[in-house]
Design a protein around this motif. Structure first.
Motif, PDB file in Angstrom:
ATOM      1  N   ALA A 174     -25.760  13.567 -16.160  1.00 15.37           N
ATOM      2  CA  ALA A 174     -26.654  12.618 -16.834  1.00 15.37           C
ATOM      3  C   ALA A 174     -25.972  11.277 -17.076  1.00 15.37           C
ATOM      4  N   GLY A 175     -24.680  11.306 -17.345  1.00 11.47           N
ATOM      5  CA  GLY A 175     -23.962  10.074 -17.632  1.00 11.47           C
ATOM      6  C   GLY A 175     -23.266   9.445 -16.452  1.00 11.47           C
ATOM      7  N   ASP A 176     -23.427  10.028 -15.265  1.00 12.63           N
ATOM      8  CA  ASP A 176     -22.729   9.554 -14.069  1.00 12.63           C
ATOM      9  C   ASP A 176     -23.557   8.491 -13.342  1.00 12.63           C
ATOM     10  N   ASP A 177     -23.172   7.230 -13.467  1.00 12.30           N
ATOM     11  CA  ASP A 177     -23.959   6.161 -12.844  1.00 12.30           C
ATOM     12  C   ASP A 177     -23.790   6.085 -11.329  1.00 12.30           C
ATOM     13  N   ARG A 178     -22.969   6.975 -10.777  1.00 17.07           N
ATOM     14  CA  ARG A 178     -22.860   7.053  -9.311  1.00 17.07           C
ATOM     15  C   ARG A 178     -24.003   7.888  -8.723  1.00 17.07           C
ATOM     16  N   GLN A 179     -24.639   8.685  -9.578  1.00 16.78           N
ATOM     17  CA  GLN A 179     -25.777   9.491  -9.140  1.00 16.78           C
ATOM     18  C   GLN A 179     -27.057   8.663  -9.198  1.00 16.78           C
ATOM     19  N   SER A 180     -28.058   9.069  -8.447  1.00 13.33           N
ATOM     20  CA  SER A 180     -29.341   8.362  -8.452  1.00 13.33           C
ATOM     21  C   SER A 180     -30.068   8.578  -9.778  1.00 13.33           C
ATOM     22  N   LEU A 211     -23.062  18.681  -5.803  1.00 17.15           N
ATOM     23  CA  LEU A 211     -23.342  17.444  -6.533  1.00 17.15           C
ATOM     24  C   LEU A 211     -22.487  16.278  -6.047  1.00 17.15           C
ATOM     25  N   GLN A 212     -21.425  16.580  -5.311  1.00 19.58           N
ATOM     26  CA  GLN A 212     -20.567  15.539  -4.749  1.00 19.58           C
ATOM     27  C   GLN A 212     -20.910  15.215  -3.302  1.00 19.58           C
ATOM     28  N   SER A 213     -21.960  15.871  -2.787  1.00 19.18           N
ATOM     29  CA  SER A 213     -22.369  15.638  -1.412  1.00 19.18           C
ATOM     30  C   SER A 213     -22.856  14.200  -1.214  1.00 19.18           C
ATOM     31  N   LYS A 214     -22.726  13.709   0.000  1.00 20.51           N
ATOM     32  CA  LYS A 214     -23.248  12.389   0.327  1.00 20.51           C
ATOM     33  C   LYS A 214     -24.765  12.417   0.509  1.00 20.51           C
ATOM     34  N   ASN A 215     -25.314  13.635   0.586  1.00 24.05           N
ATOM     35  CA  ASN A 215     -26.744  13.787   0.824  1.00 24.05           C
ATOM     36  C   ASN A 215     -27.508  13.823  -0.502  1.00 24.05           C
ATOM     37  N   GLN A 216     -28.433  12.903  -0.679  1.00 20.02           N
ATOM     38  CA  GLN A 216     -29.181  12.781  -1.922  1.00 20.02           C
ATOM     39  C   GLN A 216     -30.007  14.037  -2.216  1.00 20.02           C
ATOM     40  N   GLN A 217     -30.656  14.599  -1.199  1.00 21.79           N
ATOM     41  CA  GLN A 217     -31.522  15.756  -1.429  1.00 21.79           C
ATOM     42  C   GLN A 217     -30.717  16.972  -1.871  1.00 21.79           C
TER      43      GLN A 217
END
Length: 351
Positions: A130-136, A99-105
């Motif tokens: 769900a609450g992490d606004d750094r995620q897409s 989940l901390q990867s730079k790769n979106q997929q």
């Protein structure tokens, strides 16, 4: 398709001289999960004497791929998507790393795995994502859909309530739907009868959100399609694999199957009604297995397997009802139905 045939042919004929050339195919982009698994299987087959593999054969290969740091994040994402979500290899800490990867997929496949896992330990991580606004938005919305399984936990309910008030339309909509489905709230509005396919087709003429439909398909609350059906390597094995359904079946026929699941049942998916000598009645789809050990394995509508001794089955008859539940549309909004239909018919050339 041509490349896939060549890979299979090389393995079937045990052309060991091609082993290294086939292995190099794992270094590049993979056109599909089917092709990827075929290459993995071919390499394993050519590395070893032909033998019968156990149920863990695929997972063993996929874990080996995930441990291979020379593979690209895209390859790791595909391996993760195909690995059984409850495999012990997939610890919470390992999924956190993905989940901390730079790769979106890879991040997306990690959260999808979390949604499918059965461990109660995943609730906190899903809420965190769900609450992490750094995620897409897609990663966060997928985490929101997975939180439906934990609606009884006060902290989870609070997270979903907060997401429901989000200014982000995708997150807001997913939170509202998850809360409604998890709490069993009814939907309002006109509903044609399941037999009125033409009226349903008119209601659903507008294209829905395929990404939202995918989340609904795999959601732990609501229709729970993935309990029985597999799509792109994820899901259950009770019903038919729906990965290619958009390419082989018309939109109208897919809609009819959702609204009237018992209208047309393929012979391989015909359920049996079984009455035992002690008067109990069971309904399930018989699972194939080699040999006859005096016991019969079945799977029920909830995706749970059960075994009955053959000599204790007093009566058996073919059910005229599909294991897929009736009246599915009563629990879904028109928008939900449109999203689900758009997901299943994505990239379809059939009308």
């Amino acid at each position: 398709d041509v490349r896939l045939f060549a890979v299979r042919w090389s393995a079937d004929d045990c052309i060991v001289a091609l082993r290294d050339d086939i292995a190099k195919l794992l270094d590049g982009p993979q056109p599909s999960s089917r092709y990827y698994l075929a290459v993995l299987g071919a390499v394993d087959w050519l590395d070893n004497k032909p033998r019968a593999h156990g149920a863990g054969f695929t997972d063993e290969l996929l874990i080996h791929e995930l441990e291979n740091n020379s593979r690209s994040p895209e390859a790791h994402a595909m391996a993760l998507a195909l690995l059984s979500p409850d495999n012990k290899f997939l610890t919470i800490d390992r999924l956190k790393t993905y989940l901390q990867s730079k790769n979106q997929q890879l991040r997306l496949e990690a959260v999808r795995t979390l949604v499918e896992e059965t461990s109660p330990m995943r609730a906190h991580l899903l809420a965190e994502v769900a609450g992490d606004d750094r995620q897409s938005d897609e990663v966060r919305a997928t985490a929101i859909s997975g939180l439906g399984a934990f609606i009884d936990q006060h902290a989870v309910g609070a997270v979903l309530e907060a997401m429901r008030d989000s200014k982000d339309d995708i997150l807001c909509r997913e939170a509202k739907r998850t809360l409604r489905l998890a709490r069993g709230n009814s939907v309002s509005g006109y509903r044609p009868a399941p037999s009125e396919i033409a009226r349903w087709s008119k209601l659903l003429a507008k294209t829905g959100d395929a990404a939202a439909g995918r989340r609904l398909f795999f959601s732990p609350v609501g229709p729970r399609c993935s309990m029985c059906h597999k799509y792109a390597g994820r899901g259950g094995n009770v019903g038919p694999d729906l990965t290619q359904i958009g390419h082989t079946t018309s939109r109208e026929k897919i809609l009819t199957s959702i609204l009237q699941p018992s209208r047309e049942i393929a012979p391989d998916y015909q359920a049996w009604i079984l009455v035992t000598t002690d008067g109990n009645t069971f309904t399930g789809l018989r699972l194939p297995k080699p040999g006859d050990d005096g016991k019969e394995d079945y799977v029920d509508a909830a995706g749970k397997t059960f075994t009955l001794p053959s000599d204790e089955i007093e009566e058996r008859s073919v059910s005229d009802k599909s294991l897929m539940p009736d009246n599915l549309q009563a629990t879904l909004s028109i928008a939900d139905m449109g999203d689900l239909l758009s997901f299943l018919t994505a990239n379809s050339s059939l009308q």
